[in-house]
Design an enzyme around this catalytic site. Structure first.
Site, PDB file in Angstrom:
ATOM      1  CE  LYS A 201     -31.061  -2.054 -44.885  1.00 37.94           C
ATOM      2  NZ  LYS A 201     -30.700  -1.499 -43.558  1.00 37.94           N
ATOM      3  CB  SER A 238     -30.284  -8.437 -41.746  1.00 38.85           C
ATOM      4  OG  SER A 238     -30.594  -7.217 -42.360  1.00 38.85           O
ATOM      5  CE  LYS A 242     -30.077  -3.007 -37.494  1.00 38.08           C
ATOM      6  NZ  LYS A 242     -30.156  -4.260 -38.263  1.00 38.08           N
ATOM      7  CB  THR A 243     -35.924  -5.449 -35.242  1.00 37.22           C
ATOM      8  OG1 THR A 243     -35.467  -4.786 -36.416  1.00 37.22           O
ATOM      9  CG2 THR A 243     -37.417  -5.197 -35.069  1.00 37.22           C
TER      10      THR A 243
END
Length: 536
Positions: A201, A238, A242-243
């Site tokens: 990050k 998170s 998304k993943t």
């Protein structure tokens, strides 16, 4: 000082100011890093070959311990309402103490790239105290070709020392944990936390600062592309999917977390994936599940049977924010270039903790800007230290913790690209339905996947739409393969009056949150706000 591995001899550890190191292990690959991590007691090997490591008390990011040096460069360019300032003097003292801490120690170093587009990438050199952190960041960033290492000259230097303890009085920080970035000197210091996500990050934050000045919009999003050359990007924090949603067997994965969009198209910042694994199953997410069990993968805080070494993805005893870090090529249909053309679709993922938003809505450009700046979602337990359960959150640009600049800079760039390329925009609720968190249920993944497939293949554009009475955006009235009632959130609630009250309360939250952006947007974006007057 002993040197193990390959490095440009003209730019070794001394160029970062280190003196008196016992050894530096340069650009080691997975097998050697496994040996070092296991021999040092940092990690254990699981059945299947992945290594497992615990991050101790820090099982997520520590945003309140993140600082930016305030100097002549950043004074007028950093969004100080969102970024804690550190004086150059405090940073200098911190840097000196980081270097002193390293004396007599063995460090690991990786020379990597942040950014798949050579025109916009950063050369990031990462020094770590732990071998498994070195493998983590090697998995997550882009690895140079073997012949490039000998001439590699770092641009951004990151020092990651979990054993270091900051002194608030001396260093100007908040606690013994510190993440400090000096954009002028291009140095990041991470101390007092073993959560490896802070490293990646920090690279994202750096690119978020440098790229807008080049006309490139950095985005907290995943991305994939279909066989019809139809890239799609998925914004979200998170836990919003998304993943999971970008790992579609029918489409090529470009990346799962961080991308840039330039005049030439989109490009991944990373060379790996950092997937949440809590309740991960081979049935629901076969590609991520398979990648998470392979040799070379790093598992963070994942439970494991001490005898059989079988990992338990349902184990949340350490945190719900269990993670898997693996190279992008562990996904069979992942892009090898990390690049694609202009997106055809933009998907904004929100985990609605109140359960009143529809599973999908089509947005006008003005509505897209409103919801991009609002960034409504829910924080999920474990993604930040001390967070319990699920809490509603407005995280502007779907990435507030990583934005050095004012959100309007990112939003204006994105708006210009959307308008120029006529991109379709969608808002997708991966949160709750039938009630809020604790009462309703999580939106079924099969429903979300079906709706997204229809959006990305263009068939959803041919559906009939209704105007949502609370949020004003267009919602399809029916979609083949999706139960009709789930498209009407109120129909999933037993208590209709409670639904109306909850929706109006959320509208009030939107309005209050958006007050700080009203001076930066035009009348069309202001008019795109949800309003209780729509239900009158």
């Amino acid at each position: 000082m002993q040197t193990i591995g390959h490095v440009n001899p003209a730019h070794g550890a001394e160029s970062a100011g280190f003196r008196g190191l016992k050894a530096v292990y340069w650009n080691l690959e997975a097998a050697r890093l496994y040996e070092e991590a296991l021999s040092r007691g940092e990690a254990r090997i699981s059945r299947g070959g992945a290594i497992t490591a615990d991050t101790g008390s820090h099982t997520g990011r520590s945003p309140k311990d993140k600082f930016v040096v305030r100097d002549a460069l950043t004074e007028g360019t950093v969004w100080w309402d969102n970024n804690a300032a550190l004086s150059p003097e405090h940073f200098e003292a911190l840097l000196a103490d980081f270097r002193s801490y390293a004396e007599g120690r063995e460090l690991f170093a990786q020379d990597l790239y942040g950014g798949a587009d050579p025109s916009h990438r950063v050369r990031a050199r990462v020094f770590t105290e732990y071998a498994w952190h070195s493998l983590f960041i090697r998995n997550l960033l882009i690895r140079p070709e073997a012949g490039e290492v000998a001439s590699y000259v770092p641009e951004l230097t990151i020092m990651d020392f979990p054993g270091f303890r900051a002194d608030p009085a001396r260093h100007g920080c908040r606690s013994e944990t510190v993440i400090a970035i000096d954009f002028s000197r291009k140095i990041v210091l991470i101390g007092g936390t073993a959560y490896a996500g802070e490293i990646k990050k920090s690279v994202f934050t750096y690119l978020n600062y440098t790229l807008p000045a080049k006309g490139v919009v950095p985005m907290h999003c995943s991305a994939n592309v279909g066989s019809e050359d139809d890239p799609a990007i998925f914004f979200g924090l998170s836990g919003t999917g998304k993943t999971t949603l970008s790992a579609d067997p029918g489409r090529t994965l470009i990346g799962d977390d961080e991308h840039g969009w330039s005049k030439d198209g989109i490009f991944n910042f990373e060379g790996g994936c950092y997937a949440k694994t809590i309740r991960l199953s081979a049935e629901a997410e076969p590609q991520i599940h398979a990648a998470s069990l392979r040799f070379g993968t790093v598992l963070e805080n994942v439970g494991m049977d001490e005898i059989t070494r079988q990992v338990d993805f349902d184990d949340e005893s350490k945190t719900e924010n269990t993670r898997s870090a693996y190279p992008l090529d562990f996904i069979p249909n992942a892009s090898r270039s990390g690049r694609a053309g202009t997106p055809k679709n933009i998907v904004m993922l929100t985990a609605d903790a109140f359960g009143v938003m529809p599973p999908i809505a089509k947005l006008t450009p003005a509505e897209a800007m409103y919801h991009f700046l609002s960034g409504y979602t829910a924080k999920v337990a474990g993604t930040e230290r001390g967070l319990v359960g699920v809490q509603p959150e407005f995280s502007t640009c779907f990435g507030s913790p990583f934005l050095p600049r004012h959100p309007s800079e990112y939003a204006n760039l994105l708006r210009d690209f959307i308008a120029k390329h006529h991109v379709d925009c969608w808002l997708v609720n991966t949160g709750w339905t039938g009630g809020g968190y604790g009462t309703g249920r999580r939106m079924p993944l099969r429903v979300t996947r079906r709706l997204l497939t229809a959006a990305l293949d263009g068939s959803l554009n041919r559906a009939d739409f209704r105007r949502d009475p609370y949020f004003g955006f267009a919602v399809p009235t029916s979609v083949p393969g999706v139960e009709p009632h789930i498209l009407y959130p109120v129909k999933t609630w037993q208590d209709k009056a409670a639904f109306a009250e909850t929706a109006k309360n959320l509208i009030g939250m939107f309005a209050k949150n958006f007050e700080k952006f009203e001076a930066h947007v035009d009348d069309a974006v202001k008019a795109a706000a949800p309003s209780s007057s729509l239900t009158a």
